[in-house]
Motif scaffolding. Structure first.
Motif, short mmCIF file in Angstrom:
data_model
loop_
_atom_site.label_atom_id
_atom_site.label_comp_id
_atom_site.label_asym_id
_atom_site.label_seq_id
_atom_site.Cartn_x
_atom_site.Cartn_y
_atom_site.Cartn_z
N ARG A 18 41.71 8.09 21.81
CA ARG A 18 40.37 7.82 22.45
C ARG A 18 40.14 8.04 23.28
NH1 ARG A 18 43.39 1.07 24.32
NH2 ARG A 18 42.53 1.59 22.38
N ALA A 19 38.74 7.80 24.37
CA ALA A 19 37.99 8.82 25.08
C ALA A 19 38.63 8.64 26.44
CB ALA A 19 36.87 8.44 25.43
N VAL A 20 39.18 9.59 27.14
CA VAL A 20 39.26 9.57 28.55
C VAL A 20 37.78 9.95 29.17
CG1 VAL A 20 40.05 10.79 30.72
CG2 VAL A 20 41.15 10.52 28.00
N ALA A 21 37.83 8.43 30.51
CA ALA A 21 36.58 8.58 31.05
C ALA A 21 36.25 10.04 32.46
CB ALA A 21 35.64 7.78 31.75
N LEU A 22 35.73 10.25 32.73
CA LEU A 22 35.73 11.50 33.87
C LEU A 22 34.65 10.59 34.91
CD1 LEU A 22 36.92 14.46 31.80
CD2 LEU A 22 38.16 12.83 33.08
N ARG A 23 34.84 11.88 35.93
CA ARG A 23 33.52 12.08 36.98
C ARG A 23 33.01 13.34 37.03
NH1 ARG A 23 31.34 6.85 37.94
NH2 ARG A 23 30.64 8.16 40.17
N GLU A 24 33.83 13.65 37.09
CA GLU A 24 33.21 15.34 36.20
C GLU A 24 33.66 16.38 35.73
OE1 GLU A 24 34.70 17.78 40.04
OE2 GLU A 24 33.80 16.23 41.01
N ALA A 25 33.77 16.80 35.33
CA ALA A 25 34.27 18.55 34.57
C ALA A 25 33.31 18.75 33.93
CB ALA A 25 34.14 17.43 32.84
N VAL A 26 34.71 20.49 34.63
CA VAL A 26 34.13 21.77 34.29
C VAL A 26 33.16 21.65 32.58
CG1 VAL A 26 34.63 24.19 33.95
CG2 VAL A 26 35.33 22.34 35.57
N VAL A 27 32.38 22.92 32.45
CA VAL A 27 31.30 22.88 31.12
C VAL A 27 32.29 24.42 30.61
CG1 VAL A 27 29.82 23.88 30.21
CG2 VAL A 27 29.94 21.69 31.24
N GLU A 28 33.18 24.75 29.75
CA GLU A 28 33.05 25.95 29.14
C GLU A 28 32.04 26.52 28.09
OE1 GLU A 28 38.62 25.58 30.16
OE2 GLU A 28 37.68 24.59 28.43
N PRO A 29 32.97 27.82 27.13
CA PRO A 29 31.79 27.91 26.48
C PRO A 29 32.40 27.23 25.30
CG PRO A 29 32.92 29.65 27.67
CD PRO A 29 33.65 28.80 28.13
N TRP A 30 33.16 26.74 24.62
CA TRP A 30 33.59 25.83 23.27
C TRP A 30 33.76 24.04 24.16
CZ3 TRP A 30 36.26 30.48 25.69
CH2 TRP A 30 36.77 30.08 26.75
N GLY A 31 33.28 23.88 25.41
CA GLY A 31 32.79 22.56 25.88
C GLY A 31 33.72 22.23 26.99
N LEU A 32 34.00 21.13 27.35
CA LEU A 32 33.94 20.49 28.75
C LEU A 32 36.02 20.59 28.83
CD1 LEU A 32 32.46 17.12 28.83
CD2 LEU A 32 31.81 18.74 29.82
N TYR A 152 30.22 21.54 17.37
CA TYR A 152 29.29 22.15 18.62
C TYR A 152 30.60 21.94 19.96
CZ TYR A 152 25.98 22.96 15.24
OH TYR A 152 25.38 23.04 14.46
N PRO A 153 29.76 22.37 20.79
CA PRO A 153 30.44 22.30 22.20
C PRO A 153 30.55 21.05 22.97
CG PRO A 153 29.84 24.44 21.67
CD PRO A 153 29.28 23.44 21.24
N LEU A 154 29.69 19.90 22.78
CA LEU A 154 29.30 18.60 23.30
C LEU A 154 28.44 17.81 22.52
CD1 LEU A 154 29.73 21.03 25.90
CD2 LEU A 154 29.29 18.93 27.34
N LEU A 155 28.77 16.56 22.25
CA LEU A 155 27.60 15.35 21.78
C LEU A 155 26.56 14.92 23.68
CD1 LEU A 155 26.18 13.93 20.26
CD2 LEU A 155 28.64 12.35 19.63
N VAL A 156 25.30 14.80 23.19
CA VAL A 156 24.77 13.98 23.96
C VAL A 156 24.10 12.73 23.75
CG1 VAL A 156 22.92 15.30 24.18
CG2 VAL A 156 24.07 13.75 26.16
N THR A 157 24.30 11.90 24.30
CA THR A 157 23.59 10.27 23.61
C THR A 157 23.14 9.34 24.94
OG1 THR A 157 25.88 8.88 23.86
CG2 THR A 157 25.21 10.41 21.39
N THR A 158 21.83 8.85 24.40
CA THR A 158 21.13 8.65 25.47
C THR A 158 21.72 6.48 25.17
OG1 THR A 158 19.58 8.00 24.06
CG2 THR A 158 19.07 10.15 25.38
#
Length: 275
Positions: A18-32, A152-158
């Motif tokens: 299951r997903a964990v929701a965050l208010r902020e996250a650090v971006v590293e080269p390989w993902g959050l 891929y490191p991250l996935l974005v949706t709209t």
């Protein structure tokens, strides 16, 4: 004109849970930070076990704990605290077509997951994301890498594209399966304030302080048909994506992201189209 903004951030500490929701996250080269650094493997074949084979993984939660470990919870299961394993001999596992060196976590975690799934599995930890396979060379630049995410490191949706997809589902022969929530698509980042399918034209974007390349759309699999609250399966959204969102052999929704530099993402950050 409305400025697109980051409306949600998620990590998935154990791949396919299951997903964990965050208010902020650090971006590293390989993902959050803390995203997909743990995974389950079949104890005999030493290959990844995901919701593709075990949809009931959707009902389990893994929340980051102090020291980099996890707190595991699930229906009918006692909570379990899992520490980052101490350095030991690495074991080779297979994630799709790729071999990866990871650390075994231990018997307690293995038994916890195996008892729930009814088949023997092992929990493994990626201690050094820099040793994970590189991003697909057809879409990567030298040095691009990813942890235990699919590719891929991250996935974005709209949100606008999800609304458009749900409208298509509502007008189809499987309308009773909609509308679908965003968690079906397991994004790291969700953006509000765009036009439907605007992300198809993005090549580089900046979200807050971090700039990303947008290499390709995300091809979707059977996991999107899994209700993340019940683990039940239907035919949507793949049925409708197959009619309206097919590129080659892939049914697509969302865009993959590759960070160009480290930084921090925060809910409410504006999104700027760079290219």
């Amino acid at each position: 004109m409305t400025t697109p903004v980051l409306s949600a951030l998620h990590i998935y500490p154990v791949k396919s849970l299951r997903a964990v929701a965050l208010r902020e996250a650090v971006v590293e080269p390989w993902g959050l930070t803390a995203d997909r650094r743990w995974m389950l493997v079949d104890a005999a074949k030493m290959k990844a076990v995901t919701q593709r084979e075990q949809p009931r993984l959707a009902l389990l939660s893994a929340v980051p704990a102090v020291g980099g470990g996890l707190r595991l919870t699930g229906p009918g299961l006692p909570p379990l605290e899992v520490a980052v394993p101490a350095p030991a001999a690495l074991e080779t596992v297979r994630l799709f077509a790729h071999k990866i060196e990871v650390l075994p976590v231990g018997r307690a975690a293995d038994d916890w997951f195996s008892g729930y799934l009814g088949s023997p599995v092992r929990l493994m930890h990626l201690d050094d994301p820099a040793v994970r396979r590189p991003v697909d060379p057809d879409f990567a630049e030298p040095g691009d890498m990813v942890s235990l995410a699919d590719g891929y490191p991250l996935l974005v949706t709209t949100s606008a594209s999800l609304a458009a997809l749900n409208s298509l589902i509502a007008g189809g022969e499987r309308a009773d399966e909609g509308p679908l929530p965003m968690n079906r698509f397991r994004p790291n980042a969700v953006v509000d304030g765009t036009q439907p399918w605007a992300e198809d034209d993005w090549r580089r974007v900046r979200i807050g302080e971090v700039t990303f390349r947008v290499p390709k759309p995300c091809g979707r699999c059977v996991i999107t048909t899994t209700d993340q609250g019940t683990a039940g399966r239907g035919k949507e959204p793949l049925h409708t994506l197959g009619k309206y969102r097919k590129i080659g052999s892939s049914l697509v929704f969302g865009q993959n992201l590759i960070p160009e530099h480290p930084g921090t993402l925060r809910v409410g950050d504006p999104l700027t189209i760079v290219e």
